[in-house]
Write an enzyme that holds these catalytic residues in place. Sequence first.
Site, short mmCIF file in Angstrom:
data_model
loop_
_atom_site.label_atom_id
_atom_site.label_comp_id
_atom_site.label_asym_id
_atom_site.label_seq_id
_atom_site.Cartn_x
_atom_site.Cartn_y
_atom_site.Cartn_z
N CYS A 7 -11.28 3.43 0.37
CA CYS A 7 -9.68 3.29 0.75
C CYS A 7 -9.31 2.82 1.54
O CYS A 7 -10.30 2.47 2.36
CB CYS A 7 -9.36 5.06 0.73
SG CYS A 7 -7.37 4.76 1.01
N HIS A 22 -6.87 2.81 3.83
CA HIS A 22 -7.55 3.60 4.97
C HIS A 22 -8.64 4.15 6.14
O HIS A 22 -8.50 4.42 6.91
CB HIS A 22 -6.01 4.70 4.91
CG HIS A 22 -5.08 5.47 4.40
ND1 HIS A 22 -4.23 4.50 3.15
CD2 HIS A 22 -3.88 5.24 5.00
CE1 HIS A 22 -2.97 4.85 3.45
NE2 HIS A 22 -3.06 5.18 4.49
N ASP A 65 0.90 -1.33 -0.32
CA ASP A 65 -0.13 0.02 -0.18
C ASP A 65 1.12 1.14 -0.02
O ASP A 65 1.58 1.22 0.59
CB ASP A 65 -1.13 -0.18 1.55
CG ASP A 65 -1.67 1.03 0.94
OD1 ASP A 65 -2.25 1.80 0.06
OD2 ASP A 65 -1.93 2.09 2.31
N SER A 66 -0.03 2.54 0.15
CA SER A 66 0.93 3.72 -0.46
C SER A 66 1.38 4.10 1.56
O SER A 66 2.41 4.88 2.07
CB SER A 66 0.53 4.85 -0.63
OG SER A 66 -0.75 4.88 0.40
N CYS A 105 -4.79 -1.25 -1.65
CA CYS A 105 -4.41 0.06 -2.45
C CYS A 105 -5.13 0.12 -3.69
O CYS A 105 -5.00 -0.02 -4.42
CB CYS A 105 -2.96 0.65 -2.97
SG CYS A 105 -3.11 1.88 -3.22
N GLU A 124 -1.67 8.93 8.21
CA GLU A 124 -0.40 7.78 8.47
C GLU A 124 0.36 8.86 9.23
O GLU A 124 1.38 8.36 10.37
CB GLU A 124 0.31 8.49 7.21
CG GLU A 124 0.00 8.03 6.10
CD GLU A 124 0.89 6.59 6.03
OE1 GLU A 124 1.96 6.38 6.21
OE2 GLU A 124 0.08 5.89 5.61
N1 DGL Z 1 -4.91 3.29 0.54
C1 DGL Z 1 -5.13 3.86 -0.15
C2 DGL Z 1 -5.96 3.66 -0.72
O1 DGL Z 1 -7.00 2.81 -0.88
C3 DGL Z 1 -4.58 5.04 -1.12
C4 DGL Z 1 -4.45 6.42 -0.25
C5 DGL Z 1 -3.37 7.20 -0.60
O2 DGL Z 1 -2.40 6.96 -0.50
O3 DGL Z 1 -3.48 8.79 -1.17
O4 DGL Z 1 -6.58 3.90 -2.21
#
Ligand code: DGL
Length: 269
Positions: free
Chosen positions: A182, A184, A8-9, A71, A150
């Site tokens: 997302c 997150h 993931d990011s 992600c 984050e």
């Molecule tokens: N966790 C990510 C997603 O599912 C990316 C969030 C990001 O880095 O902007 O889209």
Amino acid sequence: MALIGVFDSGVGGLSILDEALRQLPEHDFIYLADSAHAPYGERSGAWIASRSLALCTYLASQGCDAIVVACNTATAEAIAQIRIELDTIPIVGVEPGIKPAVMQSQNGVLGVLATEATLNSDKFNALLHAISPNCTVIKQAGAGLVPLIEAGKANTDETLALLAKHLEPIQKAGADTLVLGCTHYPFLNKAIHQILGESITLIDTSEAVVRQLKRQLNNPEKKVQTVKAGSIIFLSSKDEKTLLKMAKELMRSDLNAHAIDAKLLRDLE
Ligand code: DGL
């Protein structure tokens, strides 16, 4: 046992890793957080595609038998290319759960909270196109939320205020179902319920994603209680100690049951 890469990011994919540990605790995992470059959601499609491919190629070079692109943004922009380049191992992606949301909504009004890049992607818009014309879908970019998560601020007043602003159009439209587009965002579940009330249905696809991974690994059903837990390496492009700390805070899994290690991912170039 298989070695599974989860990428993931940043820390968002920990919501998928958590579910993977629940369904597949006996396997070994490498969790790769590209926190030095998060958020991905406000970057160009070309950047996201090339960075995601480079990181998945790295995971494959470490011996991963399967990779989860945990992600939504990277899946939308890069998964087709990753599957072409790494065609010998299963690559499992994550996308906003529009279909389950349509099935669960009682009033046909859905909210989708995702990154700007996901909402603008062809993949997401094709998904939307395929759903019933009787549904109303309110799309909302969650700008600014990923950096707060984050930074370990998921449960702060600052995050609550920004989230309330983003959720306002969805609330006004009377949505009874909200797609967390997302990885997150499941870490904001409590805050979302605080704003939208307990009756809103939240759609998070992590369980389905891991079921798909399980099918791809061709893993026979096992009695979870009797298997020995596998190892987990937490790799961060920014700060491995912080990643490990956040994994312990954010995840429900008992990480003490696994052999864990944390390492810094030096620049790939
Ligand atoms: N966790 C990510 C997603 O599912 C990316 C969030 C990001 O880095 O902007 O889209």
